[in-house]
Design a protein around this motif. Structure first.
Motif, PDB file in Angstrom:
ATOM      1  N   HIS A 193       0.900  -1.179  -0.212  1.00 46.76           N
ATOM      2  CA  HIS A 193      -0.014  -0.004   0.041  1.00 46.76           C
ATOM      3  C   HIS A 193       0.925   1.155  -0.138  1.00 46.76           C
ATOM      4  O   HIS A 193       2.122   1.179  -0.057  1.00 46.76           O
ATOM      5  CB  HIS A 193      -0.875  -0.029   1.174  1.00 46.76           C
ATOM      6  CG  HIS A 193      -0.114   0.059   2.566  1.00 46.76           C
ATOM      7  ND1 HIS A 193       0.486  -1.089   2.931  1.00 46.76           N
ATOM      8  CD2 HIS A 193       0.226   0.779   3.484  1.00 46.76           C
ATOM      9  CE1 HIS A 193       1.177  -1.184   3.779  1.00 46.76           C
ATOM     10  NE2 HIS A 193       0.988   0.116   4.493  1.00 46.76           N
ATOM     11  N   THR A 194       0.414   2.429   0.101  1.00 47.07           N
ATOM     12  CA  THR A 194       1.166   3.350   0.315  1.00 47.07           C
ATOM     13  C   THR A 194       0.801   4.245   1.551  1.00 47.07           C
ATOM     14  O   THR A 194      -0.266   4.019   1.945  1.00 47.07           O
ATOM     15  CB  THR A 194       0.922   4.536  -0.727  1.00 47.07           C
ATOM     16  OG1 THR A 194      -0.582   4.877  -1.131  1.00 47.07           O
ATOM     17  CG2 THR A 194       1.631   4.016  -2.156  1.00 47.07           C
TER      18      THR A 194
ATOM     19  N   HIS B 241       1.436   0.256  -6.286  1.00 47.07           N
ATOM     20  CA  HIS B 241       1.014   1.787  -6.722  1.00 47.07           C
ATOM     21  C   HIS B 241       1.905   2.819  -6.167  1.00 47.07           C
ATOM     22  O   HIS B 241       2.734   2.556  -5.317  1.00 47.07           O
ATOM     23  CB  HIS B 241      -0.505   2.229  -6.731  1.00 47.07           C
ATOM     24  CG  HIS B 241      -0.992   2.199  -5.283  1.00 47.07           C
ATOM     25  ND1 HIS B 241      -1.018   1.030  -4.496  1.00 47.07           N
ATOM     26  CD2 HIS B 241      -1.215   3.718  -4.538  1.00 47.07           C
ATOM     27  CE1 HIS B 241      -1.639   1.406  -3.400  1.00 47.07           C
ATOM     28  NE2 HIS B 241      -1.630   2.849  -3.353  1.00 47.07           N
ATOM     29  N   THR B 242       1.936   3.980  -6.642  1.00 47.28           N
ATOM     30  CA  THR B 242       2.520   5.223  -6.011  1.00 47.28           C
ATOM     31  C   THR B 242       1.764   6.165  -5.430  1.00 47.28           C
ATOM     32  O   THR B 242       0.671   6.570  -6.165  1.00 47.28           O
ATOM     33  CB  THR B 242       3.646   5.641  -7.005  1.00 47.28           C
ATOM     34  OG1 THR B 242       3.186   6.156  -8.143  1.00 47.28           O
ATOM     35  CG2 THR B 242       4.809   4.715  -7.375  1.00 47.28           C
ATOM     36  N   ALA B 243       1.955   7.105  -4.461  1.00 43.73           N
ATOM     37  CA  ALA B 243       1.117   8.110  -4.139  1.00 43.73           C
ATOM     38  C   ALA B 243       2.145   9.093  -3.711  1.00 43.73           C
ATOM     39  O   ALA B 243       3.193   9.075  -3.034  1.00 43.73           O
ATOM     40  CB  ALA B 243       0.478   7.769  -2.680  1.00 43.73           C
ATOM     41  N   SER B 244       1.953  10.368  -4.418  1.00 45.63           N
ATOM     42  CA  SER B 244       2.896  11.573  -4.423  1.00 45.63           C
ATOM     43  C   SER B 244       2.263  12.818  -3.830  1.00 45.63           C
ATOM     44  O   SER B 244       1.130  13.031  -4.327  1.00 45.63           O
ATOM     45  CB  SER B 244       3.587  11.968  -5.949  1.00 45.63           C
ATOM     46  OG  SER B 244       4.077  10.948  -6.441  1.00 45.63           O
ATOM     47  N   LEU B 245       2.752  13.439  -2.681  1.00 43.80           N
ATOM     48  CA  LEU B 245       2.354  14.618  -2.217  1.00 43.80           C
ATOM     49  C   LEU B 245       2.604  15.857  -2.936  1.00 43.80           C
ATOM     50  O   LEU B 245       3.890  15.947  -3.255  1.00 43.80           O
ATOM     51  CB  LEU B 245       2.781  14.684  -0.716  1.00 43.80           C
ATOM     52  CG  LEU B 245       2.180  15.922  -0.217  1.00 43.80           C
ATOM     53  CD1 LEU B 245       0.626  15.934   0.158  1.00 43.80           C
ATOM     54  CD2 LEU B 245       3.145  16.292   1.169  1.00 43.80           C
ATOM     55  N   LEU B 246       1.812  16.580  -3.515  1.00 37.66           N
ATOM     56  CA  LEU B 246       1.718  17.750  -4.347  1.00 37.66           C
ATOM     57  C   LEU B 246       2.176  18.818  -3.538  1.00 37.66           C
ATOM     58  O   LEU B 246       1.609  18.944  -2.150  1.00 37.66           O
ATOM     59  CB  LEU B 246       0.782  17.731  -5.487  1.00 37.66           C
ATOM     60  CG  LEU B 246       0.548  16.521  -6.393  1.00 37.66           C
ATOM     61  CD1 LEU B 246      -0.766  17.076  -7.226  1.00 37.66           C
ATOM     62  CD2 LEU B 246       1.630  16.373  -7.169  1.00 37.66           C
TER      63      LEU B 246
ATOM     64  N   THR C 159       4.890   0.234   5.005  1.00 36.14           N
ATOM     65  CA  THR C 159       5.275   1.484   4.990  1.00 36.14           C
ATOM     66  C   THR C 159       5.757   1.973   6.314  1.00 36.14           C
ATOM     67  O   THR C 159       5.315   1.665   7.286  1.00 36.14           O
ATOM     68  CB  THR C 159       3.871   2.385   4.623  1.00 36.14           C
ATOM     69  OG1 THR C 159       2.904   2.314   5.471  1.00 36.14           O
ATOM     70  CG2 THR C 159       3.448   2.255   3.163  1.00 36.14           C
ATOM     71  N   CYS C 160       6.434   3.276   6.154  1.00 35.85           N
ATOM     72  CA  CYS C 160       6.971   3.842   7.351  1.00 35.85           C
ATOM     73  C   CYS C 160       6.800   5.213   7.191  1.00 35.85           C
ATOM     74  O   CYS C 160       7.232   5.894   6.053  1.00 35.85           O
ATOM     75  CB  CYS C 160       8.555   3.452   7.704  1.00 35.85           C
ATOM     76  SG  CYS C 160       9.688   3.663   6.216  1.00 35.85           S
TER      77      CYS C 160
END
Length: 508
Positions: A157-158, A209-214, A471-472
């Protein structure tokens, strides 16, 4: 009775002494100190003394007071002048501090503001005292003896730390003992101030998947596997605003999973490599411009799989680190940057000392310490079952043309590494190798930078269960949240159902 001129002089002196206080009234924060835990060693077990310590901009030295464990608000919490980003820290000792007492527990507030004004209320701050280096389940702030659990067991997960300190946990799969991996479409929001997990909006089934903070606080989720039996890929990306719950769906050019993503200072997201549904390498390098909502592409194929991705400290240049090809593991560090309508590669690039597949990268050092990306772990070949070994050496990326030796770490791949607010790195878990097999490991290391010298590495307590695909996340109080993952160290598939939190020892 004193003569009139004497009384007048004394009054003038008193008024003069009060003038600075009127301009800058000091206040005492109202402290809510939580000293219980739902599991593990209680934070105040054996404690005899507390140190109350306040730091922040404009305070040349920390304001400190030491008390016994029977503290009182009026006598032991320091007063503060107005200012931003004040942090109240509580340190708990067995024995007298500065006289051989042992520091055993620590808690910090989130940064808070002390306002300047006669009628302003004292700021209320909460500090959760945690036993140093001990992994314990998250506990509710409203009932510290009660553990707080995520709604789902997740792996691959992310977890994205938002500007307000909450953590957005999205997607992943549920590890089952029979080997099946049902994929989740749900999200949860962890609130560290309350210790709660609250359901968030669905984002489509996706794992790896990936998750990116904008820069504007939104989160860009891309790709992932929609199912594993058979493998089917999530063809959409989602833009999610955690503040409002607003969502929008986007369609990238290529579906992929097990890829890498990073975001630069201007809000460009780069998606690198990954796998297609048939297991082949995705060789399309794709980017998303969050300002315009458009996807852009690199014209040439790029076929490094299981590469790491980072952005240099300037926030302008992406660096793709290592990875594997049909030939084997590579040493390359390939640099890219966004143009107006495309992605271009830089002519120069660094070369790693050791080829590595499945490495992690995190920034070591505070902003005032010239931080550098540190490359950690990975395998030195593509296939551990054919002799690829985990890498223990780490490397610094110095600009885009040079890699230098870093400290030695425990050898493993697919570790989780996170930068703390004070510039240190915590590296947790990952995958090691045994005789003809790979398995999740419980190792935890704390990496501290030193000006003009190699960083030091401190081994922390092992995690209660080995973990990979976890995740960490760095929390505002300097602790680390560890969520999910898989434990296959015994040959059986076990899900890590608890969310754990650990407080590293302080840097000073």
């Amino acid at each position: 009775m004193a003569p009139r001129f004497v009384r007048s002089t004394l009054l003038a002196a008193a008024l003069a002494s009060l003038t600075p206080a009127c301009r800058e009234k000091e206040v005492r924060p109202a402290l809510d100190l939580l000293t219980a835990s739902c599991a593990g060693t209680q934070p105040l077990a054996g404690v005899t003394h507390l140190r109350f310590r306040v730091t922040g901009p404009g305070l040349d030295t920390p304001r400190e007071r030491v008390s016994t464990v029977n503290w009182t608000w009026m006598e032991d919490v320091p007063t503060l002048p107005p200012g931003l980003e004040r942090v109240l820290e509580v340190r708990a000792y067995v024995g007298v501090p500065d006289q051989g007492g042992q520091l055993v527990s620590l808690g910090r507030s989130v940064p808070f503001t002390v306002l300047d004004g006669e009628d302003e209320p004292n700021p209320r701050v909460r500090v959760v005292l945690r036993r140093l280096g001990e992994f314990v389940p998250v506990n509710l702030a409203s009932d510290p003896r009660t553990c707080s659990l995520p709604a789902e067991a997740r792996a691959a997960h992310t977890a994205t730390t938002l500007p307000d300190g909450r953590v957005l946990i999205a997607g992943g799969y549920r590890p089952e003992a029979n080997g099946t991996r049902p994929v989740s479409a749900t999200t949860e929001l962890f609130n560290p101030a309350e210790g709660t997990f609250i359901p968030g909006p669905d984002v489509g089934a996706r794992a790896f998947h990936t998750a990116s903070l904008l820069p504007d606080g939104r989160v860009f989720l891309a790709g992932g596997a929609e199912s594993f039996a058979p493998v089917a890929l999530q063809s959409t990306a989602r833009l999610l605003d955690p503040r409002t719950g607003a969502r929008s769906e986007l369609t990238p050019k290529v579906a992929r999973y097990q890829h890498a993503a990073a975001v630069d200072a201007k809000g460009h997201v780069l998606l690198v490599s990954g796998r297609a549904a048939d297991g082949g390498t995705v060789d399309t390098l794709e980017g998303f411009d969050s300002a315009t909502g458009r996807f852009v592409y690199h014209p040439a194929p790029f076929d490094f799989v299981d590469a790491a991705l980072t952005v240099d400290p300037s926030g302008q240049i992406f660096q793709v680190v290592g990875g594997g090809t049909v030939v084997g593991a590579v040493r390359d560090v390939v640099a890219f940057s966004f143009g107006d309508d495309d992605i271009s590669s830089l002519a120069t690039g660094a070369e790693l000392r050791v080829p590595r597949v499945g490495a992690a990268v995190a920034l070591l050092g505070r902003a005032d310490e010239d931080p550098l990306p540190l490359v950690m772990g990975g395998f030195d070949g593509v296939d551990p079952e054919k002799g690829a070994r985990p890498v223990g050496a780490s490397e610094f990326l110095k600009g885009v043309i040079l890699a230098e030796d870093g400290p030695a770490l425990m050898p493993r791949s697919n570790l989780c590494a996170v930068t703390l607010p004070d510039g240190r790195i915590v590296a947790l878990g990952g995958r090691g190798t045994g005789i003809g097999t790979t398995y999740a490991v419980p190792w935890v290391e704390l990496i501290t930078p030193h000006a003009g010298a190699q960083p030091t590495v401190l081994g922390l307590s092992l995690m209660p269960q080995p973990r990979v695909w976890h995740t960490c996340s760095a929390l505002p109080d300097g602790s680390v949240l560890v969520v999910g993952g898989v434990d296959d160290s015994t040959g059986e598939i076990r899900a890590n159902t608890e969310a754990l939190v650990v407080m590293p020892p302080p840097r000073d």
